[in-house]
Design an enzyme around this catalytic site. Structure first.
Site, PDB file in Angstrom:
ATOM      1  N   CYS A  42       1.068  -1.708   0.138  1.00 54.61           N
ATOM      2  CA  CYS A  42      -0.118  -0.277   0.161  1.00 54.61           C
ATOM      3  C   CYS A  42       0.853   1.047   0.164  1.00 54.61           C
ATOM      4  O   CYS A  42       0.409   2.107  -0.355  1.00 54.61           O
ATOM      5  CB  CYS A  42      -0.858   0.247   1.196  1.00 54.61           C
ATOM      6  SG  CYS A  42      -0.079  -0.443   3.042  1.00 54.61           S
ATOM      7  N   HIS A  70      19.095   0.309  -1.019  1.00 48.44           N
ATOM      8  CA  HIS A  70      17.579   1.505  -0.864  1.00 48.44           C
ATOM      9  C   HIS A  70      17.016   0.225  -0.312  1.00 48.44           C
ATOM     10  O   HIS A  70      15.935  -0.359   0.880  1.00 48.44           O
ATOM     11  CB  HIS A  70      17.634   1.752  -2.480  1.00 48.44           C
ATOM     12  CG  HIS A  70      15.774   1.237  -2.308  1.00 48.44           C
ATOM     13  ND1 HIS A  70      15.068   3.200  -1.260  1.00 48.44           N
ATOM     14  CD2 HIS A  70      14.465   1.711  -2.739  1.00 48.44           C
ATOM     15  CE1 HIS A  70      14.228   3.315  -1.940  1.00 48.44           C
ATOM     16  NE2 HIS A  70      13.451   1.942  -2.386  1.00 48.44           N
TER      17      HIS A  70
END
Lengths: 261, 340
Positions: free
Chosen positions: B50, B95
């Protein structure tokens, strides 16, 4: 000269305490196996020391204040190892190790009588009386430790502070239950020791008898109040800490009175 | 061999943009096949949650691969210029390690993301879309996340009012199974908090609300029992946790009301959570023995404290991550693969 086993045991209790203090301070405390392991090694070393001195004295090695302090430390660790594994109370070792370390330090460094007073008669009932009474003190010591942890946890919850201690201390309800059960265990052992002393018919100093009976009666009252739920767990925790502190301070006097016979 | 990643997250795009790029599990296989068909790409892993949609791929020519992914997204969403960030090695590796460790999450240190990454990797693997470098990268990311979690306090403490309440209840009662909760005022926050407690084993919930119908509705929803608001203290004897969130203008739970009830509780603790503003519980209630009162300010204070602790841990986490990035890059350089 300080026996090697005793010195090594003291080191392990210091190690357990120092490790917990460091990890808590650095915020890296995890309820792992280090504390129980360090305490177990210390316990084995203390047992070896007791065995060595027991052989030398040809009786249970509790014939001087020095002996009594070491035997009581052993009893405290014994009860911790049983209670710690039963209740899995995290941080209990962290609170127990400094107490044991301090008692052992006092035993080794303080100017207290070390020479064992030889027993005239070595009778099993008297041996049982002395050793079980000291194991009872070990249970009371652990009750005081659990009580202290209860008071710390209660204070933190009341003040709404989320310190590393609050995160790592066991739930307050469990601490209350543990304090109560340790008091019951200690009182049962003390009663057994007391009865054994009475049955043995050993000559006893009136003052010592009075002091011992007083301690027995005080703990009996606390246990009664706990079982009848007439006193809040916080007060039981406070009382267990207070009474044990007094008992610890009066131990040299009682030992002295015992030696007078 | 270069690892590159391209994606959007909650920091770079609002939800109405993110939802356009979301890749559902039903279309994952097809999308992975499309990504693998891009010239120069040996494999890919698609992470779609989400809060983020990210593509991780191994390629000898990241620019070509990135162009291919942009084109794919343009075709999928009709967006002419997808607002994607992109990184190639070593930034892409860092990352992923940061994402897996929860450092890139909306709530720093949250752990749900690691499960989502594991799932994304497993799906890609099942579709045969991973390469040796991607396998190594993701296995490494899982290790990094585990180390960061165990060696720092990045996951420490609760970060929502409900979670704090549950943690505190655990610190007071230990096991919550068999504990009884009473809700005074069926507000949204009290409902959420009660649900959190139910998820931790609380079985009995009593709901009292000025409007009985609302109490009955909430009680039915969470499997509790509704009582009339005027009679809440009659059902209070065995309650362990009291959650208050009424709209009353003055305290409804006072020391005078609680004291006689507490006498009959035989020293059992009472945890009072006051979520109402103005407060429903007189602050002096906290002075009562075995009563622990937490109002909105104290709960939010603990949330802030947890977030501060987590924030202060970021530097330590980054150091761990840097070491692992170097480790992975070194391995990557010594194990170059040929891509189609």
């Amino acid at each position: 000269m300080i026996p090697h086993f005793l010195l090594a045991a003291t080191f392990f209790f210091f190690l357990s305490f120092g490790y917990t203090l460091f990890t808590l301070g650095a915020g890296r405390f995890r309820s792992g196996s280090f504390n129980p392991l360090a305490m177990s090694v210390g316990f084995v070393l203390l047992s070896l020391d007791l065995w060595q001195r027991g052989n030398a004295q040809s009786s249970c090695p509790i014939n001087s204040l020095y002996d009594v302090l070491i035997f009581m430390s052993w009893a405290i660790v014994l009860i911790y190892l049983i209670v710690g594994s039963t209740y899995r109370l995290s941080l209990m070792g962290a609170f127990t190790s400094p107490l044991v370390f301090c008692i052992l330090l006092v035993a080794q460094l303080a100017p207290i009588p070390r020479e064992a007073v030889p027993r005239l008669v070595v009778e099993p009932l008297i041996e049982f009386h002395a050793s079980v009474s000291l194991i009872a003190y070990g249970a009371f010591a652990l009750a005081a430790v659990a009580g202290f942890m209860y008071l710390v946890q209660d204070r933190q919850l009341k003040q709404r502070k989320l310190g590393p201690l609050l995160l790592n201390l066991p739930p307050i309800t469990e601490l209350g239950v543990a304090t109560g059960r340790l008091l019951i265990l200690g009182f049962s052992l003390l009663t057994a020791g007391f009865l054994a002393g009475l049955i043995s018919g050993m000559p006893v100093n009136t003052l010592k008898f009075g002091a011992s009976a007083g301690i027995w009666a005080v703990y009996g009252c606390i246990v009664l109040l706990h079982c009848s739920r007439r006193l809040a767990p916080r007060r039981i925790a406070g009382l267990s800490l207070l009474v044990f502190s007094i008992v610890l301070c009066t131990l040299p006097v009682i030992q002295k009175l015992s030696a007078l016979r | 061999m270069n690892i590159f990643c391209a994606g959007i997250n909650h920091q770079t795009a609002p939800v109405h943009i993110r939802e356009k790029f979301s890749v559902g599990s039903h279309e994952l296989g097809e999308t992975l096949a499309q990504v693998r068909a891009i010239d120069g790409l040996g494999g890919a892993v698609i992470l779609s949650t989400c809060n983020r949609v990210e593509f991780y791929a191994a390629s000898v020519c990241p620019i070509r691969g990135l162009d291919g992914i942009r084109q794919l997204l343009r075709d999928r969403t009709g967006e002419s210029n997808p607002p994607f960030y992109s990184h190639d090695s070593p930034r892409s590796v860092r990352h992923l390690f940061r994402v897996a460790s929860g450092l890139d999450s909306m709530v720093i240190g949250e752990t749900e993301i690691l499960g989502q990454i594991k799932q994304a990797y497993t799906m890609a693997s099942q579709h045969g879309a991973t390469t040796r470098h991607l396998n190594r990268l993701f296995q490494h990311a899982f290790r990094v996340a585990k180390q960061v979690r165990s060696e720092t306090q990045i996951t420490r403490g609760a970060t929502s009012v409900g979670a704090v309440a549950v943690d505190l209840a655990g610190k007071i009662f230990g096991d919550l199974a068999g504990r009884k909760v009473m809700i005074l005022g069926a507000g949204e926050t009290s409902e959420r908090t009660a649900r959190s407690l139910v998820s931790r084993g609380v079985r009995t919930i009593i709901v009292a609300n000025r409007t009985f119908d609302r109490a009955a509705a909430l009680a039915e929803e969470i499997g509790g029992l509704a009582v009339h608001f005027d009679h809440w203290h009659n059902a209070f004897d065995d309650v362990d946790i009291l959650i208050c969130s009424t709209a009353a203008p003055h305290p409804i739970v006072t020391r005078e009301k609680l004291e006689p009830i507490l006498c009959a509780r035989a020293g059992r603790p009472l945890f009072v959570i006051d979520l109402a503003v103005p407060r429903d519980v007189d602050p002096s209630v906290n002075d009562l023995e075995n009563v622990y009162l937490y109002d909105m300010d104290s709960l939010e204070g603990i949330v802030r404290q947890s977030l501060d602790v987590r924030g202060a841990e970021i530097v330590r986490c980054e150091k761990i991550i840097d070491l692992h990035v170097m480790d992975f890059i070194t391995w990557s350089r010594t194990h170059a693969d040929k891509i189609r």
